[in-house]
Design a protein around this motif. Structure first.
Motif, PDB file in Angstrom:
ATOM      1  N   ARG A 166      17.459   1.502 -34.744  1.00 43.49           N
ATOM      2  CA  ARG A 166      16.688   0.265 -34.647  1.00 43.49           C
ATOM      3  C   ARG A 166      16.200  -0.125 -36.045  1.00 43.49           C
ATOM      4  O   ARG A 166      15.589   0.688 -36.746  1.00 43.49           O
ATOM      5  N   ARG A 226      15.060   1.519 -41.222  1.00 36.61           N
ATOM      6  CA  ARG A 226      16.023   1.866 -40.180  1.00 36.61           C
ATOM      7  C   ARG A 226      15.583   3.181 -39.554  1.00 36.61           C
ATOM      8  O   ARG A 226      15.460   4.202 -40.238  1.00 36.61           O
ATOM      9  N   GLU A 236      17.901   4.019 -22.481  1.00 38.81           N
ATOM     10  CA  GLU A 236      17.320   2.857 -23.157  1.00 38.81           C
ATOM     11  C   GLU A 236      15.810   2.825 -23.030  1.00 38.81           C
ATOM     12  O   GLU A 236      15.091   2.521 -23.981  1.00 38.81           O
ATOM     13  N   THR A 245      13.068   2.680 -26.028  1.00 41.17           N
ATOM     14  CA  THR A 245      12.150   1.540 -26.083  1.00 41.17           C
ATOM     15  C   THR A 245      10.703   1.991 -26.043  1.00 41.17           C
ATOM     16  O   THR A 245       9.851   1.479 -26.787  1.00 41.17           O
ATOM     17  N   HIS A 305       9.875   3.619 -29.371  1.00 42.93           N
ATOM     18  CA  HIS A 305       9.853   2.608 -30.432  1.00 42.93           C
ATOM     19  C   HIS A 305       8.589   1.769 -30.350  1.00 42.93           C
ATOM     20  O   HIS A 305       7.949   1.477 -31.365  1.00 42.93           O
TER      21      HIS A 305
END
Length: 798
Positions: free
Chosen positions: A711, A762, A774, A778, A781
């Motif tokens: 990400r 990054r 996922e 998420t 993050h």
């Protein structure tokens, strides 16, 4: 030391002992002979007379006939190219078959003329040119008119039948720089009688005069002076000239030669002054003048306070223990002289001689130390030779300034202790014999031996010195062979050795060159040291002012190396050095790294990596990681340590945990200018904390089997926020899911607010045991973003 075999044989019987055998025995006894060299070399030589000499047309050559005896068979036709060859000249002829240095003489025609030999110059026989006149170098040797025709012992006639032994003296054997003392040593080695000249008391003549000798410094504890009102200056006797040449000294005149000859004999440096050039009839030794003096070689030298000076009438006339002055030197007009024999402080003479670059024979002897009674020996022997070879007369009484008192040295040792120390079983007779041969006059009282040490053996102070003399002369071959007793241990490197080895391997892996720079530096580098710790160590007797101190940092020495390489067009290279720095209180081990230009370069593919701040940072981080320090323990902070050597905005400190290792970064422009460097990124680190630091063990990890998720984010933060603060939060919040995080862009400009900047990162998420979902990525993050927002007020850039 150049030791003349022929001169030595005047004091000790060397019959039956060749120079080669003597050299072997001396080396075995601790006086290493490094070389054996004859004064001249040649075979099949004979003295002859040129009875015919005709010029060969259109050449510089002459067709000669040389007579070497009676009869036709002793007439030799020789072609000679020397400009001074002529009829009636006595010469040295090398006949066919003669072997000279680098050549064998053969009979062969020259320009159509028969030539059966060669007429020789002395340098063609191996005689050093520095002992020859210009005329002798320019042509063949011209012998005296009374030279015996047919004499085949040419070297004996010329006084060149000598062999020189090049003896390497150890620092404790300064006494052996005297021919007399060397004769005593050789006599002890060979067990042969030694006879010195009958010199004692020769100077005890003359009435008290008006000339005064004064010493105003403790650096001259003894000064003997003697006035000789009448001398006759002329050539020296040939034997003296030959011995001076053998010792490596040129002949000047009989008076000066006697002073040099006596110095070589006794080991006591002497100086003779022209009496007429000392109108004040006074010599004073001082050490508190700043002046300029013209020495005997005509060169002006600056004298500073602390240098020992010989003065007369308040004016300098010589640098004590080193060289006399031009104003009072002996010349062909000299009619009276003043003899000087003195003791001068060793350290002071050494410092002055090094600073003035005057390493004279006298200076070398004073630096190593002279014997207590050598002054009196030198004056006695001088008077004897001056009377004999300079028609000296009109002596005044010897004047003494200082203390001439000498306390004889005695050393007690026991046979039991001697054998225990040496591991031998010598008898009392063997030990007593050695000490008798050394003139130690041993007295035996049961197991005890009392040695009365001669004044010239200043190296004998304690029982162990006596034991050394015993084993040295009896021979080390008499020691029994025994195996050492020690425990068997497993060999392994210490922590310090392992750190040095690992550092060398890592640095050379970066294509850096290891350098070893000079440990000794001058005052300037001490004043400009990087992170010096304590007062520097100063040498008591430095080689020069540029090598007075032991360095307190590496930067000056390393930059000298870089300057040298840049001056020789060696750029685009990296260097490192591992070395200790010292102070009176402590010592430190340091690593210096220097990048000069590109660290990687491939012109064919137009690829180049410059050795800049970031390249240095990467190397240091990689080095620490390979040593076992995780990146979380390595910190880079603003440089608050040194902005004198380093650029204030392109340098940083590097820390391990709470230990500051040092500073790295671009060198300050002033430093680059000082060392004439075009560029340079430098690091100097204290590595002592790493020697006992706790490191992580290097573990094997298999390659990841599961995919990663990346990400990219751009955060707007305050200009004061560092990338490290952001990365620390990401790693902490991401825990095991964040595999890596790196900055790939920093932006400040019109698209962000004033006092803000944009940092693009990054973040790589990856698990080692499963494929991440996922929602896991998420969630992790978003947690990171929330923490960055709350702690650093970081906002995602639109």
């Amino acid at each position: 030391m150049r030791l003349s075999y022929k001169w030595l044989s005047e004091y000790v019987d060397l019959s039956g002992i060749t120079p080669e055998e003597l050299a072997e025995k001396m080396t075995t006894a601790g006086l290493e002979v490094e070389g054996i060299e004859p004064l001249a070399q040649g075979t099949n030589l004979v003295i002859g007379e040129v009875i015919s000499c005709e010029a060969i047309p259109e050449t510089h050559l002459h067709a000669t006939v040389v007579r070497t005896g009676e009869g036709e068979e002793n007439l030799h036709k020789i072609v000679c190219g020397a400009p001074n060859v002529r009829t009636g000249l006595k010469v040295i002829a090398a006949l066919p078959g003669a072997k000279l240095p680098g050549i064998t003489i053969q009979a062969r025609p020259v320009r159509g003329y028969e030539s059966n030999g060669m007429i020789c110059a002395l340098f063609e026989l191996g005689v050093d040119k520095k002992y020859l006149s210009e005329a002798q170098i320019a042509g063949i040797e011209e012998l005296p008119e009374d030279a015996p025709i047919g004499e085949t012992n040419v070297f004996g006639y010329l006084g060149l039948d000598d062999t020189i032994l090049d003896v390497s003296l150890t620092p404790n054997r300064a006494d052996c720089s005297s021919m007399w003392n060397m004769a005593k040593e050789v006599g002890a080695i060979l067990n042969r009688k030694v006879t010195w000249p009958d010199y004692e008391g020769k100077s005890d003549i003359g009435e008290k005069g008006t000339f005064r000798f004064i010493s105003k410094t403790d650096k001259c504890p003894l000064f003997l002076g003697k006035v000789v009102n009448h001398v006759k200056v002329g050539p020296s006797p040939k034997w003296m000239v030959d011995y001076l040449h053998a010792a490596g000294m040129n002949s000047i005149n009989n008076v000066v030669d006697i002073s040099n000859f006596v110095m070589l004999e006794t080991g006591q440096p002497l100086h003779y002054y022209d009496l007429a050039k000392l109108p004040h009839h006074e010599i004073t030794v001082v050490d508190d003048m700043d002046t300029v003096i013209k020495a005997l070689d005509g060169v002006d030298f600056e004298i500073h306070k602390g240098d020992i000076l010989i003065t007369t009438g308040g004016e300098a006339t010589g640098v004590a223990g080193i060289m006399g002055g031009e104003e009072s030197k002996i010349d062909e007009k000299t009619q009276g002289i003043v003899i000087e024999a003195a003791h001068f402080d060793q350290a002071s003479v050494r410092r002055t001689s090094i600073r003035l670059n005057l390493i004279t024979e006298a200076a070398q002897r004073f630096t190593k130390g002279v014997e207590p009674l050598s002054c009196r020996k030198g004056v006695d022997r001088s008077v004897e030779l001056l009377m004999k070879y300079a028609d000296a007369s009109g002596f005044e009484a010897t004047e003494v300034a200082g203390n001439e008192k000498y306390e004889p040295v005695t050393v007690c040792e026991t046979l039991t202790h001697c054998n225990e120390l040496l591991g031998t079983e010598f008898t009392m007779e063997e030990v007593k014999d050695v000490l008798t041969r050394l003139d130690f006059k041993p007295e035996v009282n049961g197991d005890e031996i009392i040695s009365h040490i001669p004044s010239y053996r200043t190296d004998i102070e304690r029982p162990a010195d006596i034991d050394e003399e015993v084993i040295r002369l009896i021979g080390f071959d008499n020691l029994k062979s025994t195996l050492p007793h020690m425990e068997t241990t497993v060999g392994m490197r210490t922590a310090a050795q392992k750190l040095r080895q690992d550092t060398r391997q890592i640095m050379t892996g970066f294509n850096l060159h290891e350098i070893v720079s000079y440990t000794l530096v001058g005052q300037e580098q001490i004043d400009e040291a990087f992170l010096p710790k304590g007062e520097p160590v100063e040498l008591a007797m430095p080689m020069s002012e540029a090598r007075r101190y032991v360095r307190t940092s590496l930067i000056g020495s390393v930059l000298e190396v870089i300057r040298y390489n840049e001056a020789h067009s060696n750029t685009d290279a990296g260097y490192f050095e591992i070395s200790k720095v010292y102070s009176k209180e402590t010592e430190q081990e340091r690593l210096a790294v220097m990048l000069d230009g590109a660290v990687e370069k491939d012109p064919l593919h137009h690829y180049e990596v410059q050795g800049d701040f970031y390249a240095m940072k990467g190397m240091l981080f990689t080095w620490l990681k390979r040593l076992g320090y995780t990146e979380a323990r390595i910190q880079v902070k603003a440089n608050n340590t040194d902005t004198v050597h380093f650029h204030p905005y392109r340098s940083a400190e590097i820390w391990i945990d709470k230990e500051k290792l040092g500073v790295f970064g671009d060198l300050h422009p002033d430093v680059l200018k000082q060392y004439d460097l075009r560029q340079g990124v430098y690091a100097e680190l204290i590595i002592d904390p790493l020697m006992n630091g706790k490191t992580s063990r290097v573990k094997f990890e298999a390659l990841d089997r599961y995919p990663s998720v990346m990400r990219d984010i751009a955060l707007v933060v305050s200009s004061d926020t560092t990338a490290k603060e952001i990365l620390d939060i990401i790693r902490k919040e991401g825990k095991k899911l964040v595999r890596s995080a790196e900055v790939f862009d920093v932006y400040e400009g019109e698209h962000v607010g004033k006092g803000q900047k944009s940092i693009a990162l990054r973040i790589t998420y990856q698990a080692s045991d499963r494929t991440l979902k996922e929602e896991e990525v998420t969630s992790a993050h978003q947690a990171i973003l929330d923490t960055l927002r709350s702690k650093l007020n970081a906002q995602l850039r639109a």
